[in-house]
Design a protein around this motif. Sequence first.
Motif, short mmCIF file in Angstrom:
data_model
loop_
_atom_site.label_atom_id
_atom_site.label_comp_id
_atom_site.label_asym_id
_atom_site.label_seq_id
_atom_site.Cartn_x
_atom_site.Cartn_y
_atom_site.Cartn_z
N SER A 3 44.72 5.98 -25.86
CA SER A 3 46.15 6.09 -25.63
C SER A 3 46.80 4.71 -25.53
N LYS A 4 46.14 3.80 -24.81
CA LYS A 4 46.70 2.46 -24.66
C LYS A 4 46.83 1.77 -26.01
N GLU A 5 45.81 1.84 -26.83
CA GLU A 5 45.88 1.24 -28.16
C GLU A 5 47.00 1.85 -28.99
N VAL A 7 49.83 3.27 -27.99
CA VAL A 7 51.15 2.83 -27.53
C VAL A 7 51.42 1.40 -27.97
N VAL A 8 50.44 0.52 -27.80
CA VAL A 8 50.62 -0.87 -28.21
C VAL A 8 50.93 -0.96 -29.70
N ASP A 38 50.17 9.74 -23.13
CA ASP A 38 49.50 8.47 -23.44
C ASP A 38 49.84 7.40 -22.42
N PHE A 39 50.69 7.74 -21.45
CA PHE A 39 51.18 6.79 -20.46
C PHE A 39 50.73 7.18 -19.06
N LYS A 116 44.83 4.81 -20.52
CA LYS A 116 46.26 5.04 -20.71
C LYS A 116 47.01 3.71 -20.76
N TYR A 117 48.23 3.78 -21.30
CA TYR A 117 49.13 2.63 -21.23
C TYR A 117 49.80 2.67 -19.86
N ASP A 174 50.43 -2.87 -18.15
CA ASP A 174 50.57 -3.27 -19.55
C ASP A 174 52.01 -3.60 -19.95
#
Length: 337
Positions: A3-5, A7-8, A38-39, A116-117, A174
């Motif tokens: 999820s973090k990837e 969003v970035v 995703d957050f 997560k982001y 983040d």
Amino acid sequence: MTSKERVVKAIEFTYPDRIPYNFDSNRTPVIPKKYGDDFEWVFVNQYQHAVKSPAGRKSWETEWGIVYETLHTELGEAVDFPLSDITTVYEYQVPDFTTEERYIELEKAVNQNKDKYILGMFPHFLFLQMLDLVGFENLMYEFIDSPDEIEHLIGELTESCLRVVDCMQERGVDGMIAIEDLGVQDRLIISPVLWRKIFKPAYKKIIEKLHQYGMHFFIHSCGYIIELIEDFIEIGVDVVQIDQQDNMGIQILSDKYRGRICFFCPCDIQTVLPNGSKEQIEESVLKLIHLLGSEEGGFMAKTYPQPESICLPEESVKYMCEMFKRHGAGEKGSKYE
């Protein structure tokens, strides 16, 4: 892709595998049914206490000395302003948001959501905080009549924000979002000239600090803010979070800004979600995805955080989430592409 990837990549226009979405982590009331996320939103603890209320109202005072009142929901309006006399600003103390106890719950959330982001909310920002400290009518006069006091106050608020950025970065956040409503239905609350003179340099200073840490800057702003989006891009705003788009025009936003800044939106909370049909909700979803975003990124979906306060039907929110998940998976063929 985590999820973090994802969003970035959406924010930085580097090809996420689908549109990211934020459907659960910042919603009230918390509902058993989860739509996907995703957050993870995280917050600095702030303090308040109840005060004597007029009949039928709920009142509370914050550590800033601001008294709020509300009728039906947790969202209130400031009714007592500690800086209504702007000349007292030099003795006023901004609360200290760097103490360890303010970040206990935040640290737990970060540690439990490594994939997560992590989006941290500023405990205050600039324009809205000044409104609640000084009072709306007073502040409009003081922008002109008391430039030295206004400069001092915005300097104190900016330095507080910068210290919070340090605290958030140390704890693995983040990106950060400022809640900064700058518009009414069809115009800005103050002139763009005044915003550029008073606020733009402070925004830029905070954004530069975030970018030095490799963090992103999100701004939430209600209302008609199209006159400032070019300024946002110039000073490095990464994401603009808007809950109304139809008052500015999705096509106009697309023509001017698609591919230049990332949009983070639900369907319009005034024109679509309150009473739109399923067909209208799906149409809105398709427009948002394909007119504001692209394969490279630039669009992220979300829910409105206080649906009960503006009477959004849960059935409509649920259907919107389903449509974002269906159409945000990278399929081709939309008439809006």
